[in-house]
Design a protein around this motif. Structure first.
Motif, mmCIF file in Angstrom:
data_model
loop_
_atom_site.group_PDB
_atom_site.id
_atom_site.type_symbol
_atom_site.label_atom_id
_atom_site.label_comp_id
_atom_site.label_asym_id
_atom_site.label_seq_id
_atom_site.Cartn_x
_atom_site.Cartn_y
_atom_site.Cartn_z
ATOM 1 N N SER A 31 0.835 -1.207 0.000
ATOM 2 C CA SER A 31 0.000 0.000 0.000
ATOM 3 C C SER A 31 0.868 1.256 0.000
ATOM 4 O O SER A 31 0.558 2.232 -0.698
ATOM 5 C CB SER A 31 -0.929 -0.001 1.214
ATOM 6 O OG SER A 31 -1.744 -1.158 1.206
ATOM 7 N N SER B 182 -0.994 -0.038 6.766
ATOM 8 C CA SER B 182 -1.298 -0.721 8.018
ATOM 9 C C SER B 182 -0.393 -0.319 9.157
ATOM 10 O O SER B 182 0.810 -0.229 8.984
ATOM 11 C CB SER B 182 -1.158 -2.226 7.846
ATOM 12 O OG SER B 182 -0.794 -2.564 6.568
ATOM 13 N N THR C 42 -4.897 -4.733 4.867
ATOM 14 C CA THR C 42 -5.606 -4.751 3.585
ATOM 15 C C THR C 42 -6.226 -6.126 3.391
ATOM 16 O O THR C 42 -5.534 -7.093 3.144
ATOM 17 C CB THR C 42 -4.644 -4.432 2.427
ATOM 18 O OG1 THR C 42 -3.886 -3.276 2.750
ATOM 19 C CG2 THR C 42 -5.393 -4.187 1.132
ATOM 20 N N ARG D 219 -4.659 2.261 1.879
ATOM 21 C CA ARG D 219 -4.487 2.321 3.328
ATOM 22 C C ARG D 219 -3.210 1.647 3.776
ATOM 23 O O ARG D 219 -2.920 0.524 3.384
ATOM 24 C CB ARG D 219 -5.658 1.624 4.008
ATOM 25 C CG ARG D 219 -6.796 2.556 4.206
ATOM 26 C CD ARG D 219 -7.636 2.021 5.327
ATOM 27 N NE ARG D 219 -8.975 2.567 5.188
ATOM 28 C CZ ARG D 219 -10.043 1.978 5.659
ATOM 29 N NH1 ARG D 219 -9.941 0.822 6.267
ATOM 30 N NH2 ARG D 219 -11.204 2.532 5.520
ATOM 31 N N ASP E 12 -4.304 -3.370 -5.387
ATOM 32 C CA ASP E 12 -3.620 -3.597 -4.110
ATOM 33 C C ASP E 12 -4.206 -4.875 -3.512
ATOM 34 O O ASP E 12 -5.361 -4.904 -3.105
ATOM 35 C CB ASP E 12 -3.887 -2.386 -3.193
ATOM 36 C CG ASP E 12 -3.064 -2.436 -1.910
ATOM 37 O OD1 ASP E 12 -2.109 -3.226 -1.832
ATOM 38 O OD2 ASP E 12 -3.384 -1.659 -0.994
HETATM 39 MG MG MG Z 1 -1.767 -2.996 2.346
#
Ligand code: MG
Ligand code: GTP
Length: 202
Positions: free
Chosen positions: A40, A56, A62, A54, A79
């Motif tokens: 991401s 983490s 995700t 997003r 993604d």
């Molecule tokens: Mg991710």
């Protein structure tokens, strides 16, 4: 800052399984890798947007297939949820593997895989199985060694060379390529963009 078409990437939708994906037309490139590898972050760095995908705080964040469009809806970046995160419940892992395998198997618009690996832990068992699977399906794979800022320049070079000298890599040079990358330092962005340009035919 690298000004590119990827700066204008926009979110399309999230999907849990293949049936929820947009029509299988045009060109798609998926970002895969172990949980926490920096998928991401790489997408965000590429798009030069802080929260396109997003990031983490906890690995395994995700959990959906997130799709973004570049230029138009026929050119997409994906993604994928990370694999190999131990703390995800077993049933969820199995469900995931099923959906992920299904996606990789049936998705015709998928032109290649960006396989991200933490430069400090390259080619772990789960990466190798992912790679073997892709090669078996003659899918092109571009390996991205992420978090290069965690190593010195010479250490990064050494890992890069080691990967290039791996027997898997040597045997499949026609389908494989590799680079180092850092989201933190914005290093390797244009190199990655060039691969995407080629695969998405942009
Ligand atoms: Mg991710
Ligand atoms: N130092 C450094 N940290 C990074 C870099 N890229 C990502 N990280 C950190 O690594 C962690 C995981 O990054 P993500 O981009 O969320 O990883 P992911 O592969 O999408 O993870 P999942 O969605 O859980 O599969 C975050 O804490 C990031 O801030 C980088 O280039 N350098």
């Amino acid at each position: 800052m690298v000004v590119s078409i990827y700066n204008r990437a926009t979110f399309i939708k999230s999907a849990y399984k293949v049936s929820q994906l947009p029509d299988d037309t045009g060109y798609e490139v998926a970002f895969a890798g172990r949980s926490n590898a920096g998928k991401s972050s790489a997408l965000n760095t590429l798009a030069n947007i802080k929260r396109l995908a997003r990031i983490s705080k906890t690995p395994g964040r995700t959990q959906l297939i997130n799709l973004f469009m570049v230029k138009d809806a026929e050119h997409r970046l994906v993604d994928l949820p990370g694999y190999g995160y131990a703390k995800v419940p077993e049933q969820m892992k199995l469900d995931w593997q099923k959906h992920l395998a299904h996606y990789l198997e049936v998705r015709r618009s998928l032109k290649g895989l960006i396989l991200l690996m933490d430069i400090r832990h390259p080619l772990m068992a789960s990466d190798r199985s992912m790679l073997q699977w892709a090669l078996h399906n003659t899918l092109k794979v571009h390996l991205v060694l992420t978090k290069a800022d965690k190593l010195s320049f010479s250490q990064s070079k050494l890992v890069l060379m080691k990967v290039q000298q791996d027997s898997l890599f040597i045997q499949h040079q026609n389908l494989l390529s590799v680079q180092t990358f850092s989201s933190l330092k914005k290093q390797g962005v244009s190199e990655l963009a060039l691969v995407l340009d080629r695969w998405l035919e942009l």
